[in-house]
Design a protein around this motif. Structure first.
Motif, mmCIF file in Angstrom:
data_model
loop_
_atom_site.group_PDB
_atom_site.id
_atom_site.type_symbol
_atom_site.label_atom_id
_atom_site.label_comp_id
_atom_site.label_asym_id
_atom_site.label_seq_id
_atom_site.Cartn_x
_atom_site.Cartn_y
_atom_site.Cartn_z
ATOM 1 N N SER A 1 0.843 -1.195 0.000
ATOM 2 C CA SER A 1 0.000 0.000 0.000
ATOM 3 C C SER A 1 0.877 1.244 0.000
ATOM 4 C CB SER A 1 -0.887 -0.001 1.247
ATOM 5 O OG SER A 1 -1.455 1.283 1.441
ATOM 6 N N PRO A 2 0.501 2.263 -0.784
ATOM 7 C CA PRO A 2 1.274 3.507 -0.751
ATOM 8 C C PRO A 2 1.270 4.137 0.642
ATOM 9 C CG PRO A 2 -0.751 3.783 -2.012
ATOM 10 C CD PRO A 2 -0.584 2.319 -1.768
ATOM 11 N N PHE A 3 0.272 3.803 1.449
ATOM 12 C CA PHE A 3 0.222 4.336 2.809
ATOM 13 C C PHE A 3 1.269 3.676 3.713
ATOM 14 C CE2 PHE A 3 -4.345 4.885 1.434
ATOM 15 C CZ PHE A 3 -4.202 6.233 1.151
ATOM 16 N N ASN A 4 1.774 2.523 3.307
ATOM 17 C CA ASN A 4 2.884 1.876 4.013
ATOM 18 C C ASN A 4 4.229 2.284 3.413
ATOM 19 O OD1 ASN A 4 1.158 0.503 5.759
ATOM 20 N ND2 ASN A 4 1.040 -1.290 4.450
ATOM 21 N N ILE A 5 4.254 2.428 2.097
ATOM 22 C CA ILE A 5 5.493 2.798 1.414
ATOM 23 C C ILE A 5 5.941 4.195 1.828
ATOM 24 C CG2 ILE A 5 6.518 3.277 -0.851
ATOM 25 C CD1 ILE A 5 4.634 1.099 -1.993
ATOM 26 N N TYR A 6 4.967 5.094 1.967
ATOM 27 C CA TYR A 6 5.255 6.483 2.335
ATOM 28 C C TYR A 6 4.622 6.770 3.694
ATOM 29 C CZ TYR A 6 6.083 6.530 -2.699
ATOM 30 O OH TYR A 6 6.530 6.235 -3.958
ATOM 31 N N PRO A 7 5.400 6.654 4.791
ATOM 32 C CA PRO A 7 4.842 6.818 6.134
ATOM 33 C C PRO A 7 4.107 8.136 6.362
ATOM 34 C CG PRO A 7 7.028 5.861 6.264
ATOM 35 C CD PRO A 7 6.820 6.257 4.837
ATOM 36 N N ALA A 8 4.598 9.232 5.798
ATOM 37 C CA ALA A 8 3.923 10.517 5.983
ATOM 38 C C ALA A 8 2.532 10.474 5.346
ATOM 39 C CB ALA A 8 4.746 11.648 5.385
ATOM 40 N N LYS A 9 2.427 9.825 4.211
ATOM 41 C CA LYS A 9 1.134 9.675 3.541
ATOM 42 C C LYS A 9 0.201 8.814 4.395
ATOM 43 C CE LYS A 9 -0.664 8.410 -1.058
ATOM 44 N NZ LYS A 9 -0.925 9.719 -1.645
ATOM 45 N N ARG B 1 0.291 8.478 7.718
ATOM 46 C CA ARG B 1 -0.139 9.260 8.880
ATOM 47 C C ARG B 1 -1.253 10.226 8.501
ATOM 48 N NH1 ARG B 1 5.436 9.114 9.804
ATOM 49 N NH2 ARG B 1 5.738 11.181 8.878
ATOM 50 N N TYR B 2 -1.086 10.865 7.348
ATOM 51 C CA TYR B 2 -2.123 11.792 6.890
ATOM 52 C C TYR B 2 -3.436 11.059 6.638
ATOM 53 C CZ TYR B 2 -4.987 14.909 4.213
ATOM 54 O OH TYR B 2 -6.064 15.659 3.790
ATOM 55 N N MET B 3 -3.347 9.898 5.974
ATOM 56 C CA MET B 3 -4.559 9.139 5.649
ATOM 57 C C MET B 3 -5.341 8.805 6.905
ATOM 58 S SD MET B 3 -5.822 5.783 5.837
ATOM 59 C CE MET B 3 -4.382 4.728 5.858
ATOM 60 N N TRP B 4 -4.662 8.342 7.972
ATOM 61 C CA TRP B 4 -5.391 7.974 9.185
ATOM 62 C C TRP B 4 -6.017 9.195 9.854
ATOM 63 C CZ3 TRP B 4 -7.417 3.620 9.588
ATOM 64 C CH2 TRP B 4 -6.781 2.460 9.173
ATOM 65 N N ARG B 5 -5.324 10.325 9.824
ATOM 66 C CA ARG B 5 -5.933 11.535 10.392
ATOM 67 C C ARG B 5 -7.142 11.957 9.556
ATOM 68 N NH1 ARG B 5 -8.488 13.578 13.522
ATOM 69 N NH2 ARG B 5 -8.531 15.817 13.905
ATOM 70 N N ASP B 6 -6.996 11.848 8.244
ATOM 71 C CA ASP B 6 -8.099 12.170 7.338
ATOM 72 C C ASP B 6 -9.283 11.241 7.587
ATOM 73 O OD1 ASP B 6 -9.154 13.747 5.228
ATOM 74 O OD2 ASP B 6 -8.674 12.180 3.770
ATOM 75 N N MET B 7 -9.005 9.951 7.752
ATOM 76 C CA MET B 7 -10.066 8.986 8.046
ATOM 77 C C MET B 7 -10.748 9.300 9.380
ATOM 78 S SD MET B 7 -10.766 6.592 5.777
ATOM 79 C CE MET B 7 -11.373 5.212 6.768
#
Length: 199
Positions: A52-60, A62-68
């Motif tokens: 998942s790009p959310f695992n490949i790019y940790p900053a992405k 972190r943002y995704m979980w805050r967005d969720m």
């Protein structure tokens, strides 16, 4: 009546809020929605991503979980991070394809609620069996249909069709004229387009 296809991957975080509101949004616009589960992994792999790009790019990530957090809070949806992410969604996708119409939609919503609302492992046969039983369906009968060679081939065909349509992520809404709207945040726009509202 206008129509559109709702393409979703059970391991996809943003497919969770989209799946929980897609039916009501479609009804409000008189759009008939076809639920199309597929696997995003082969599409990501074709683009060189093995995770998942959310695992490949940790900053992405972190943002995704805050967005969720924000999205689910606004929709009054519970959110619990499943471990690991992404979850193994193969069994859930096969089961969903073995169901039709409202049964498929209802099962799919229950999978998302279990996975992202309760943090349950959707790759676990017992989890899926419990969800089917709650819908009044016979788990063993559905598992037999889901694991039939024809249904397995159907899932492969659905994955190929998703790639052919130009789907690059989940969720995606595809309209009758072939427009693709990617993301939970494009759901309303896609349904408006499907209903004939362009402005």
């Amino acid at each position: 009546m206008a129509a559109a296809e709702f393409w979703y991957e059970f391991a996809s975080t943003y497919s969770y809020p989209a799946a929980m509101r897609a039916a009501s949004l479609a009804r409000a616009r008189a759009v008939e929605l076809t639920w199309r589960p597929f696997l995003l992994g082969p599409i990501l792999a074709a683009n060189g991503w093995r995770d998942s790009p959310f695992n490949i790019y940790p900053a992405k990530g972190r943002y995704m979980w805050r967005d969720m957090d924000r999205i689910c809070s606004a929709l009054a949806l519970p959110l619990r991070r499943p471990e690991p992410l992404p979850q193994n969604s193969l069994l859930a996708a096969r089961v969903a394809l073995a169901l039709d119409g409202e049964e498929r939609a209802a099962f799919s919503r229950r999978v998302y609620a279990a996975e992202f609302g309760e943090g349950l492992p959707i790759g676990d046969r017992a989890t899926i069996a419990n969800l089917l039983a709650k819908l009044g369906l016979d788990p063993e009968d559905i598992f037999a249909r889901a694991e039939d060679s024809a249904n397995k081939a159907l899932l492969k065909a659905e994955n190929a069709r998703a790639a052919e349509l130009g789907i690059i992520g989940a969720p995606s809404l595809v309209t009758e004229d072939g427009e693709v709207f990617w993301g939970n945040d494009r759901l309303e726009q896609g349904l408006d387009w499907a209903s004939g509202k362009r402005a």
